[in-house]
Every structure is written in C-alpha cells, then in structure tokens.
Design a protein around this motif. Structure first.
Motif, mmCIF file in Angstrom:
data_model
loop_
_atom_site.group_PDB
_atom_site.id
_atom_site.type_symbol
_atom_site.label_atom_id
_atom_site.label_comp_id
_atom_site.label_asym_id
_atom_site.label_seq_id
_atom_site.Cartn_x
_atom_site.Cartn_y
_atom_site.Cartn_z
ATOM 1 N N GLY A 43 0.804 -1.220 0.000
ATOM 2 C CA GLY A 43 0.000 0.000 0.000
ATOM 3 C C GLY A 43 0.834 1.265 0.000
ATOM 4 N N PHE A 44 0.412 2.235 0.813
ATOM 5 C CA PHE A 44 1.122 3.516 0.891
ATOM 6 C C PHE A 44 2.327 3.458 1.828
ATOM 7 C CE2 PHE A 44 -3.082 5.126 -0.469
ATOM 8 C CZ PHE A 44 -2.687 5.943 -1.522
ATOM 9 N N GLU A 45 2.538 2.327 2.495
ATOM 10 C CA GLU A 45 3.553 2.196 3.550
ATOM 11 C C GLU A 45 4.906 2.789 3.167
ATOM 12 O OE1 GLU A 45 4.978 1.423 7.223
ATOM 13 O OE2 GLU A 45 2.956 0.854 6.638
ATOM 14 N N TRP A 46 5.417 2.431 2.016
ATOM 15 C CA TRP A 46 6.768 2.852 1.632
ATOM 16 C C TRP A 46 6.781 4.152 0.847
ATOM 17 C CZ3 TRP A 46 9.839 0.385 4.593
ATOM 18 C CH2 TRP A 46 9.520 -0.902 5.008
ATOM 19 N N ILE A 47 5.867 4.311 -0.097
ATOM 20 C CA ILE A 47 5.935 5.531 -0.924
ATOM 21 C C ILE A 47 5.623 6.788 -0.124
ATOM 22 C CG2 ILE A 47 5.538 4.340 -3.109
ATOM 23 C CD1 ILE A 47 2.701 5.601 -3.072
ATOM 24 N N MET A 48 4.856 6.672 0.966
ATOM 25 C CA MET A 48 4.587 7.871 1.760
ATOM 26 C C MET A 48 5.815 8.285 2.566
ATOM 27 S SD MET A 48 1.901 6.639 4.646
ATOM 28 C CE MET A 48 2.450 6.550 6.338
ATOM 29 N N GLN A 49 6.818 7.419 2.591
ATOM 30 C CA GLN A 49 8.098 7.759 3.205
ATOM 31 C C GLN A 49 9.119 8.181 2.148
ATOM 32 O OE1 GLN A 49 9.349 4.693 6.092
ATOM 33 N NE2 GLN A 49 7.220 3.993 6.059
ATOM 34 N N GLY A 50 8.677 8.208 0.884
ATOM 35 C CA GLY A 50 9.568 8.576 -0.209
ATOM 36 C C GLY A 50 10.396 7.408 -0.724
ATOM 37 N N ASP A 51 10.137 6.208 -0.246
ATOM 38 C CA ASP A 51 10.891 5.008 -0.603
ATOM 39 C C ASP A 51 10.309 4.409 -1.884
ATOM 40 O OD1 ASP A 51 11.887 2.377 -0.826
ATOM 41 O OD2 ASP A 51 11.954 2.117 1.355
ATOM 42 N N ILE A 52 11.129 4.362 -2.937
ATOM 43 C CA ILE A 52 10.652 3.825 -4.218
ATOM 44 C C ILE A 52 11.226 2.435 -4.523
ATOM 45 C CG2 ILE A 52 10.166 6.088 -5.214
ATOM 46 C CD1 ILE A 52 12.820 5.807 -6.787
ATOM 47 N N ASP A 53 11.825 1.815 -3.527
ATOM 48 C CA ASP A 53 12.434 0.497 -3.737
ATOM 49 C C ASP A 53 11.459 -0.661 -3.580
ATOM 50 O OD1 ASP A 53 14.932 1.604 -4.242
ATOM 51 O OD2 ASP A 53 15.451 1.640 -2.106
ATOM 52 N N HIS A 54 10.276 -0.393 -3.046
ATOM 53 C CA HIS A 54 9.315 -1.469 -2.788
ATOM 54 C C HIS A 54 8.234 -1.516 -3.868
ATOM 55 C CE1 HIS A 54 11.278 -1.036 1.094
ATOM 56 N NE2 HIS A 54 10.955 -2.298 1.285
ATOM 57 N N VAL A 55 8.677 -1.611 -5.116
ATOM 58 C CA VAL A 55 7.770 -1.761 -6.251
ATOM 59 C C VAL A 55 8.256 -2.945 -7.075
ATOM 60 C CG1 VAL A 55 7.142 0.684 -6.354
ATOM 61 C CG2 VAL A 55 9.038 -0.146 -7.746
ATOM 62 N N THR A 56 7.341 -3.524 -7.802
ATOM 63 C CA THR A 56 7.715 -4.651 -8.666
ATOM 64 C C THR A 56 7.035 -4.502 -10.018
ATOM 65 O OG1 THR A 56 7.846 -7.057 -8.773
ATOM 66 C CG2 THR A 56 5.846 -6.151 -7.817
ATOM 67 N N PRO A 57 7.772 -4.685 -11.110
ATOM 68 C CA PRO A 57 7.136 -4.656 -12.425
ATOM 69 C C PRO A 57 6.160 -5.819 -12.558
ATOM 70 C CG PRO A 57 9.537 -4.557 -12.617
ATOM 71 C CD PRO A 57 9.217 -4.889 -11.197
ATOM 72 N N LEU A 58 5.018 -5.554 -13.151
ATOM 73 C CA LEU A 58 4.013 -6.597 -13.366
ATOM 74 C C LEU A 58 3.846 -6.822 -14.858
ATOM 75 C CD1 LEU A 58 1.303 -5.459 -10.772
ATOM 76 C CD2 LEU A 58 3.071 -7.209 -10.480
ATOM 77 N N ASP A 59 3.686 -8.078 -15.242
ATOM 78 C CA ASP A 59 3.494 -8.426 -16.645
ATOM 79 C C ASP A 59 2.407 -9.495 -16.753
ATOM 80 O OD1 ASP A 59 3.868 -8.569 -19.433
ATOM 81 O OD2 ASP A 59 6.020 -8.225 -19.185
ATOM 82 N N ILE A 60 1.935 -9.697 -17.953
ATOM 83 C CA ILE A 60 0.814 -10.605 -18.188
ATOM 84 C C ILE A 60 1.090 -12.014 -17.655
ATOM 85 C CG2 ILE A 60 -0.567 -11.767 -19.963
ATOM 86 C CD1 ILE A 60 -0.365 -9.158 -21.617
ATOM 87 N N GLY A 61 2.233 -12.584 -17.967
ATOM 88 C CA GLY A 61 2.541 -13.936 -17.525
ATOM 89 C C GLY A 61 2.550 -14.073 -16.015
#
Length: 157
Positions: A43-61
């Motif tokens: 959720g907003f846990e990391w980005i509201m701290q300015g942390d952009i490392d907790h994202v993952t690319p998503l793809d169809i497979g």
C-alpha cells in the motif's frame, strides 16, 4: 517521441475478495496497450516515506492466474498518507520519480480518500482511479468537497 506511460497499482486497507482479480485485469489491459505496470508493495507504507524500492514490475505472464489466490499479490497496508502533509507530498513525489502517470488504488474508505487527496496534490501530473473493495455493509462515499456520505446496504433474504 512520446514518453512511455507507467501505471502503478496499490492496495490499501484490509483484505477483501477480488483484489487479485483487479490487479490481474488492470495489468493485462495496460500491457496490451504497451503501458508499463508497477505493483506498489504494501500500500502507501513505503511511498509515503519517499521510498521507491518497494515496487515490482508486473506483466501478463506473472498476473494471468493470480485471481485463484487469496489476499493481495502485491501486499496490503493500512498506512494513510493523509494523516501527515509530508507523507502526502512524499507519496506524490515517489510516484513521479517512478515515472508513474496513472495510478489505480484498490481498497476501502481511507484508501479512496487518500487517492482523492493524492490526485489533488499531484495537480494534474497523475490520473488516479479508485476501485472500492469492502466486506462491510455500510458504504461511505466522498462528496466533491471531501466530506463523507453514508449509505447503508440492507441485506434481504
């Protein structure tokens, strides 16, 4: 040359049925339109701290069969960026640093309100769509002025 669009998907609040179906369907549709998709973890846990490392690319497979799983494929959190103006600023800036132009939020009342405030704060730099999920029979909606309006659903057999 046009800049590539990036869609971010974020889940807030508590668990509810259908979350993974939304993540999967939105990702598949976006990828078919050549839009990059990022899952914002917890959720907003990391980005509201300015942390952009907790994202993952998503793809169809990766998402094509997640609707069979319970919970949320990208995690969930009750973190609320509207409780501190600095957190709201951090969330907007984090998404912009990730080149996000579109955001889908999935969740309940607090997530819907956070999505509305995030779009306001972004001032046209982000397009935000909220997908409501709830297991409650008391639904709250937001008026354009930001106040809550209650509508209770009566279940009948």
């Amino acid at each position: 040359m046009t800049e590539r669009k990036t869609l971010a998907i974020l889940v807030g609040g508590g668990p509810a049925p259908g979350i993974n179906s939304v993540i999967g369907a939105a990702t598949i549709r976006a990828r078919l339109e050549a839009v990059d998709v990022l899952g914002v973890r917890d959720g907003f846990e990391w980005i509201m701290q300015g942390d952009i490392d907790h994202v993952t690319p998503l793809d169809i497979g990766e998402v094509s069969r997640i609707h069979f799983r319970g919970g949320s494929y990208i995690g969930i959190s009750r973190a609320n960026p509207t409780q501190n103006p600095a957190h709201l600023d951090n969330a907007v800036l984090a998404l912009l640093r990730l080149n996000v132009s579109q955001l889908i939020t999935i969740g309940g009342d607090d997530t819907a309100y956070s999505a509305m405030k995030l779009e306001e704060k972004a001032a046209g730099r982000l397009q935000v769509v909220h997908v409501p999920t709830t297991i409650s029979t008391c639904h709250r909606t937001w008026t354009p002025s930001g106040s809550r309006r209650h509508a209770t659903t009566a279940w009948r057999s």
